[in-house]
Design a protein around this motif. Structure first.
Motif, mmCIF file in Angstrom:
data_model
loop_
_atom_site.group_PDB
_atom_site.id
_atom_site.type_symbol
_atom_site.label_atom_id
_atom_site.label_comp_id
_atom_site.label_asym_id
_atom_site.label_seq_id
_atom_site.Cartn_x
_atom_site.Cartn_y
_atom_site.Cartn_z
ATOM 1 N N VAL A 60 3.633 35.334 81.727
ATOM 2 C CA VAL A 60 3.729 36.702 82.251
ATOM 3 C C VAL A 60 3.170 36.719 83.673
ATOM 4 C CG1 VAL A 60 2.896 39.073 81.994
ATOM 5 C CG2 VAL A 60 3.607 37.782 79.970
ATOM 6 N N VAL A 61 2.012 36.130 83.852
ATOM 7 C CA VAL A 61 1.373 36.067 85.167
ATOM 8 C C VAL A 61 2.166 35.162 86.103
ATOM 9 C CG1 VAL A 61 -0.714 35.349 86.390
ATOM 10 C CG2 VAL A 61 -0.904 36.522 84.196
ATOM 11 N N ALA A 62 2.584 34.000 85.605
ATOM 12 C CA ALA A 62 3.290 33.018 86.429
ATOM 13 C C ALA A 62 4.603 33.570 86.984
ATOM 14 C CB ALA A 62 3.553 31.754 85.611
ATOM 15 N N ILE A 63 5.389 34.177 86.127
ATOM 16 C CA ILE A 63 6.699 34.688 86.552
ATOM 17 C C ILE A 63 6.533 35.920 87.445
ATOM 18 C CG2 ILE A 63 8.884 35.667 85.737
ATOM 19 C CD1 ILE A 63 8.471 33.794 83.227
ATOM 20 N N THR A 64 5.545 36.743 87.145
ATOM 21 C CA THR A 64 5.287 37.904 87.997
ATOM 22 C C THR A 64 4.929 37.451 89.412
ATOM 23 O OG1 THR A 64 4.577 39.236 86.101
ATOM 24 C CG2 THR A 64 3.875 39.983 88.281
ATOM 25 N N LEU A 65 4.101 36.436 89.522
ATOM 26 C CA LEU A 65 3.739 35.903 90.844
ATOM 27 C C LEU A 65 4.956 35.316 91.545
ATOM 28 C CD1 LEU A 65 1.636 35.206 92.992
ATOM 29 C CD2 LEU A 65 1.190 33.076 91.721
ATOM 30 N N GLY A 66 5.759 34.565 90.813
ATOM 31 C CA GLY A 66 6.984 34.004 91.394
ATOM 32 C C GLY A 66 7.929 35.088 91.871
ATOM 33 N N CYS A 67 8.038 36.153 91.104
ATOM 34 C CA CYS A 67 8.885 37.289 91.480
ATOM 35 C C CYS A 67 8.353 37.967 92.736
ATOM 36 C CB CYS A 67 8.967 38.276 90.321
ATOM 37 S SG CYS A 67 9.986 39.712 90.666
ATOM 38 N N PHE A 68 7.032 38.173 92.799
ATOM 39 C CA PHE A 68 6.421 38.816 93.970
ATOM 40 C C PHE A 68 6.712 38.018 95.234
ATOM 41 C CE2 PHE A 68 2.882 39.346 96.948
ATOM 42 C CZ PHE A 68 2.927 40.723 97.147
ATOM 43 N N GLU A 87 8.499 45.990 87.829
ATOM 44 C CA GLU A 87 9.485 45.982 86.737
ATOM 45 C C GLU A 87 9.401 44.673 85.973
ATOM 46 O OE1 GLU A 87 12.916 44.589 84.730
ATOM 47 O OE2 GLU A 87 12.450 43.858 86.736
ATOM 48 N N THR A 88 9.295 43.572 86.690
ATOM 49 C CA THR A 88 9.194 42.269 86.035
ATOM 50 C C THR A 88 7.939 42.185 85.178
ATOM 51 O OG1 THR A 88 10.473 41.154 87.744
ATOM 52 C CG2 THR A 88 8.970 39.778 86.455
ATOM 53 N N LEU A 92 7.986 41.695 81.184
ATOM 54 C CA LEU A 92 7.377 40.492 80.608
ATOM 55 C C LEU A 92 6.255 40.836 79.631
ATOM 56 C CD1 LEU A 92 7.229 38.231 83.784
ATOM 57 C CD2 LEU A 92 8.745 37.949 81.812
ATOM 58 N N LEU A 93 5.456 41.806 80.001
ATOM 59 C CA LEU A 93 4.370 42.230 79.118
ATOM 60 C C LEU A 93 4.937 42.791 77.816
ATOM 61 C CD1 LEU A 93 1.296 42.273 79.247
ATOM 62 C CD2 LEU A 93 1.433 44.592 80.124
ATOM 63 N N THR A 94 5.976 43.601 77.924
ATOM 64 C CA THR A 94 6.625 44.157 76.736
ATOM 65 C C THR A 94 7.215 43.046 75.874
ATOM 66 O OG1 THR A 94 7.160 46.177 77.970
ATOM 67 C CG2 THR A 94 8.364 45.804 75.911
ATOM 68 N N ILE A 95 7.891 42.103 76.516
ATOM 69 C CA ILE A 95 8.471 40.971 75.785
ATOM 70 C C ILE A 95 7.378 40.215 75.038
ATOM 71 C CG2 ILE A 95 9.531 38.683 76.078
ATOM 72 C CD1 ILE A 95 11.168 39.993 78.430
ATOM 73 N N ASN A 96 6.294 39.911 75.733
ATOM 74 C CA ASN A 96 5.207 39.148 75.119
ATOM 75 C C ASN A 96 4.597 39.882 73.930
ATOM 76 O OD1 ASN A 96 2.000 38.510 75.168
ATOM 77 N ND2 ASN A 96 3.221 36.678 75.583
ATOM 78 N N TYR A 119 14.982 47.146 80.936
ATOM 79 C CA TYR A 119 14.088 47.542 82.029
ATOM 80 C C TYR A 119 14.719 47.482 83.421
ATOM 81 C CZ TYR A 119 9.899 48.317 79.288
ATOM 82 O OH TYR A 119 8.979 48.837 78.418
ATOM 83 N N MET A 120 15.951 47.035 83.523
ATOM 84 C CA MET A 120 16.610 47.017 84.829
ATOM 85 C C MET A 120 16.844 48.428 85.363
ATOM 86 S SD MET A 120 16.555 43.993 85.779
ATOM 87 C CE MET A 120 17.522 44.058 87.260
#
Length: 172
Positions: A60-68, A87-88, A92-96, A119-120
């Motif tokens: 969740v943290v990794a992908i959010t950082l990559g998205c940012f 949004e990401t 991700l948090l909801t998915i997790n 969530y799009m």
């Protein structure tokens, strides 16, 4: 300490390295396919990595950082760094959280794809807000196109993640 007992799922150098690799992979995939990764019609193939949130909260943290970092290149500017990344993170948090209550991995991945696609609407609202046309028609057309792109890329990602997980346990 087990990484699953930690707030961010990162409790040692190995966890940090895995998160950093996923962040970097998200950025690289986004930039390689940059022409398709941004705008009202987008196929951001790096979004397939969102399915990793099913396996461990460190993603969740990794992908959010990559998205940012990827959104720094967006034509929508700083707003996309905040809204798109937000949004990401929410997706991700909801998915997790939701997939913790599902036993079957294929069903977890189906839930992941559907949640990510749902969530799009946040990205569609951002596009409609920044557009110079009527809000609602722009919103619905942007939601349709971004949701289709998200569904396709996350479905491809789910299949690939499932296959990889057969060989390598992604939850560790």
């Amino acid at each position: 300490m087990n990484s699953k007992t930690n707030l961010f799922g990162i409790s040692n150098v190995r966890d940090l390295t895995k998160a950093a690799v996923v962040s970097a992979l998200y950025i690289v995939i986004t930039m390689v396919f940059a022409a398709l990764s941004f705008g009202p019609i987008q196929f951001r193939f790096s979004e397939g990595l969102n399915n990793l949130a099913v396996f461990n909260k460190r993603y969740v943290v990794a992908i959010t950082l990559g998205c940012f970092i990827s959104n720094m290149m967006s034509s929508l500017g700083p707003l996309d760094m905040v809204v798109g990344t937000g949004e990401t993170f929410i997706a991700l948090l909801t998915i997790n959280i939701v997939t913790r209550f599902i036993k079957s991995l294929p069903l977890k991945l189906v839930a992941s794809v559907l949640i990510g696609t749902f969530y799009m609407f946040i990205v569609a609202a951002e596009i409609a807000y920044l557009g110079s046309t009527a809000f609602w028609p722009t919103f619905w057309s942007a939601y349709l196109t971004t949701a289709i792109g998200e569904f396709v890329t996350m479905t491809i990602g789910a299949v690939l993640v499932y296959i990889i997980n057969v060989k390598y346990d992604l939850s560790k």
